[in-house]
Design an enzyme around this catalytic site. Structure first.
Site, short mmCIF file in Angstrom:
data_model
loop_
_atom_site.label_atom_id
_atom_site.label_comp_id
_atom_site.label_asym_id
_atom_site.label_seq_id
_atom_site.Cartn_x
_atom_site.Cartn_y
_atom_site.Cartn_z
CG ASP A 61 70.89 46.22 -62.92
OD1 ASP A 61 71.63 44.89 -61.88
OD2 ASP A 61 71.26 47.06 -63.61
CE LYS A 98 69.18 39.95 -60.76
NZ LYS A 98 69.06 41.08 -61.59
N GLY A 155 75.05 43.16 -58.19
CA GLY A 155 74.56 44.63 -57.27
C GLY A 155 73.47 44.49 -56.92
CG HIS A 156 71.94 40.92 -56.36
ND1 HIS A 156 71.36 39.24 -56.00
CD2 HIS A 156 71.84 41.14 -57.99
CE1 HIS A 156 72.06 39.21 -58.01
NE2 HIS A 156 72.22 40.97 -58.69
CD GLN A 161 75.11 38.70 -63.74
OE1 GLN A 161 75.29 37.03 -64.11
NE2 GLN A 161 76.19 39.59 -63.08
P1 GDP Z 1 69.18 43.37 -58.59
O1 GDP Z 1 70.00 43.68 -59.35
O2 GDP Z 1 68.05 42.86 -59.80
O3 GDP Z 1 68.88 43.16 -57.33
O4 GDP Z 1 69.38 44.86 -58.40
P2 GDP Z 1 69.13 46.11 -58.32
O5 GDP Z 1 69.53 46.21 -56.76
O6 GDP Z 1 70.77 46.84 -59.20
O7 GDP Z 1 68.01 47.34 -58.39
C1 GDP Z 1 66.80 47.55 -57.87
C2 GDP Z 1 66.84 49.16 -57.62
O8 GDP Z 1 65.63 49.15 -57.30
C3 GDP Z 1 67.52 49.41 -55.71
O9 GDP Z 1 68.12 49.99 -55.90
C4 GDP Z 1 66.22 48.91 -54.99
O10 GDP Z 1 66.63 49.05 -53.77
C5 GDP Z 1 64.91 48.79 -55.89
N1 GDP Z 1 63.94 48.54 -55.76
C6 GDP Z 1 63.49 47.59 -55.87
N2 GDP Z 1 62.53 47.61 -55.94
C7 GDP Z 1 61.61 48.53 -56.10
C8 GDP Z 1 60.14 48.87 -56.50
O11 GDP Z 1 59.32 48.28 -56.11
N3 GDP Z 1 60.22 49.99 -55.99
C9 GDP Z 1 61.47 51.23 -56.33
N4 GDP Z 1 60.89 52.51 -56.22
N5 GDP Z 1 62.23 50.94 -56.06
C10 GDP Z 1 62.57 49.05 -56.33
P1 IMO Z 2 72.84 41.89 -61.86
O1 IMO Z 2 72.55 40.92 -60.59
C1 IMO Z 2 72.79 44.57 -65.17
C2 IMO Z 2 75.54 44.46 -68.19
C3 IMO Z 2 77.01 45.05 -68.42
C4 IMO Z 2 77.17 44.42 -69.46
C5 IMO Z 2 77.10 42.79 -69.89
C6 IMO Z 2 78.01 42.51 -69.20
O2 IMO Z 2 72.84 42.86 -60.24
O3 IMO Z 2 71.81 42.82 -61.86
P2 IMO Z 2 80.16 41.74 -67.71
O4 IMO Z 2 80.72 42.50 -66.45
O5 IMO Z 2 79.33 40.81 -67.30
O6 IMO Z 2 81.25 41.06 -68.77
O7 IMO Z 2 79.10 42.89 -68.33
O8 IMO Z 2 76.12 42.29 -68.46
N1 IMO Z 2 75.80 43.56 -66.39
C7 IMO Z 2 74.61 43.67 -65.64
N2 IMO Z 2 73.77 44.66 -66.11
N3 IMO Z 2 72.70 44.40 -63.99
C8 IMO Z 2 73.62 42.94 -63.49
O9 IMO Z 2 73.44 42.43 -62.70
C9 IMO Z 2 74.55 43.25 -64.52
N4 IMO Z 2 75.78 42.47 -64.99
C10 IMO Z 2 76.40 42.48 -66.13
O10 IMO Z 2 77.09 46.06 -67.37
O11 IMO Z 2 76.19 45.27 -70.30
MG MG Z 3 71.88 45.02 -59.44
#
Ligand code: GDP
Ligand code: IMO
Ligand code: MG
Length: 431
Positions: free
Chosen positions: A13, A16, A40-41, A225
């Site tokens: 998270d 990416k 979840g991107h 991840q």
């Molecule tokens: P990912 O799994 O690495 O793609 O990240 P996620 O989407 O799960 O979580 C990142 C969260 O931060 C999302 O809600 C993005 O919209 C938000 N986000 C990304 N870059 C920034 C930033 O520079 N500032 C803020 N405030 N939010 C951001």
């Molecule tokens: P993105 O791509 C954050 C975590 C789960 C749990 C562990 C194992 O959005 O960054 P799993 O379902 O993979 O067997 O769970 O990994 N986990 C993540 N945490 N971002 C993710 O993906 C994750 N995918 C799995 O919360 O701790």
């Molecule tokens: Mg994510």
């Protein structure tokens, strides 16, 4: 044009999705190479939020090819839902924009049942998985009873494979987890119905990548991840079931490592983690709550609250090494504004001894005491900064310190969720 890998260097998270969507402009092909719909991107474009779980974050760009590589585990129901949802929002106009490896393994209904049953049975030591069946699907791949995309073209063979996988899996479900058995016939029939919508995307990915790269295409490999969730290099057993590090881009897509020109690690300006497991710099006070609220730190897949803490340079150094990072892309710097001081963990104390390496065992990680340096904070709203010089002195000072500690340049800085809210110091696709 170079081929680059983007990976998370914390516990996922890191942002990416935002960065891959932004950089996709400069790539021809975007490839997911591991994980599944545990990811979840989030992409934010013109105030519209799109969360992708399986399809690469280049899919909003109509002229790009998006690939799901052999290293990904694919839930066919989720793939179809995601395609339909994108179509409903006016994206993904052409089926030719997506290709899925014939060698990718499928997440089957019984994988999800086992994932849930295992977590429920092991309530005390549970991993806190996303419940998407990821672990059991990779288990079946390793024990060689998994079902692959290419099996959809051979119904007789597929039926036998499902029966043989379920012979063992049903034993586990009924005898160990006290669950009802799964009917192989039902699984087969459902999969055959789904396969009609999927087979058009199935392709020989190594062949496509080799020929496109030979003709000058530029590829971006999108990690899911984060490094600290890698099955070997992360905080085992509190990890996911795939390799999340940059090296896996080669094995999970079907190219050799000499095709990779650079590796960029995405890191939040602080740290978050969702699910169980050690987290040395976790904050349980008002600052932790402030990061959680201001950063809207809720899991994009499960909606769980993310645990929050300070930036951990010990963990980050470990990630720099195992990924051989060319640069760091720092996200969510805007979330730190308003804090009077900023702490960076530069070492761990274990049993009175100072260490600067990231321990591999949980008992040690559980009792490390982080040692911090304190830097002055910044107050200004930085959401409109577009150049490094637009940032307040103390924000630049914070980034400079992280660069110094990690000995890797911070080449991009994200100051908001929108594509435009980005400072590019050196473009990853610049020659
Ligand atoms: P990912 O799994 O690495 O793609 O990240 P996620 O989407 O799960 O979580 C990142 C969260 O931060 C999302 O809600 C993005 O919209 C938000 N986000 C990304 N870059 C920034 C930033 O520079 N500032 C803020 N405030 N939010 C951001
Ligand atoms: P993105 O791509 C954050 C975590 C789960 C749990 C562990 C194992 O959005 O960054 P799993 O379902 O993979 O067997 O769970 O990994 N986990 C993540 N945490 N971002 C993710 O993906 C994750 N995918 C799995 O919360 O701790
Ligand atoms: Mg994510």
């Amino acid at each position: 044009m170079p081929n680059i890998v983007i990976v998370g260097i914390q516990w996922g998270d890191e942002g990416k999705g935002k960065i891959v969507d932004l950089l996709a402009d400069h790539a021809d092909i975007i490839v997911r190479f591991q994980g599944g719909n545990n990811a979840g991107h989030t992409l934010v474009v013109d105030d519209k939020k799109i969360i992708l779980h399986l399809i690469p974050s280049g899919i909003l760009h109509p002229d790009k090819l998006c690939i799901i590589g052999n290293g990904v585990v694919v839930d066919p129901e989720v793939l179809i839902e995601e395609i339909e949802s994108l179509r409903g929002q006016g994206f993904f106009p052409d089926d030719a924009m997506l290709r899925v490896s014939s060698e990718a393994h499928l997440i089957m209904p019984y994988h999800k049942l086992i994932d849930h049953a295992r977590e429920a049975k092991n309530a005390k030591g549970k991993i806190g998985t996303t419940g998407r069946g990821i672990g059991p699907a990779y288990e079946d791949k390793a024990t060689r009873v998994g079902i692959r995309m290419c099996d959809l073209a051979n119904p007789g063979f597929l039926k036998e494979r499902i029966e043989s996988a379920l012979a063992e899996r049903n034993f586990l479900l009924t005898r160990y987890f006290d669950q009802s058995p799964v009917d192989p016939r039902e699984v087969f029939d459902r999969l055959m119905a789904l396969s009609e919508k999927i087979t058009q995307y199935i392709a020989d990915i190594p062949a496509i990548l080799a020929s496109r790269i030979a003709r000058g295409a530029s590829v971006m490999f999108e990690g899911a991840q984060g490094t600290l969730l890698d099955i070997d290099h992360g905080t085992f057993p509190y990890v996911t079931s795939s390799h999340t590090v940059a090296g896996c881009a080669a094995t999970g897509a079907g190219i050799g490592p000499t095709m990779i020109d650079a590796v960029y690690g995405i890191s939040k300006a602080y740290t978050t983690r969702v699910g169980g497991g050690p987290f040395p710099t976790e904050l349980f006070d008002d600052i932790g709550r402030c990061l959680q609220e201001k950063g809207t730190e809720f899991g994009a897949t499960t909606g769980r609250k993310r645990r929050c803490g300070w930036f951990d340079a010990v963990a980050a150094q470990h990630s720099v090494r195992v990924n051989s990072l060319s640069g760091i892309i720092m996200t969510k710097l805007d979330v730190l504004s308003g804090l009077s001081s900023l702490m960076i963990c530069t070492g761990y104390e274990v049993d009175g001894r100072l260490i600067d390496e990231f321990p591999s065992d949980i008992p040690t990680l559980d009792r490390v005491v982080p040692r911090y340096i304190e830097l002055p904070g910044f107050k200004d709203d930085i959401g409109k900064a577009r150049d490094y010089s637009d940032l307040p002195d103390n924000a630049r000072n914070y980034i400079d310190k992280i660069e110094e500690l990690l000995a890797v340049p911070v080449t991009m800085i994200s100051v908001g969720a929108e594509r435009t809210q980005t400072i590019i110091r050196r473009h990853p696709f610049a020659p």
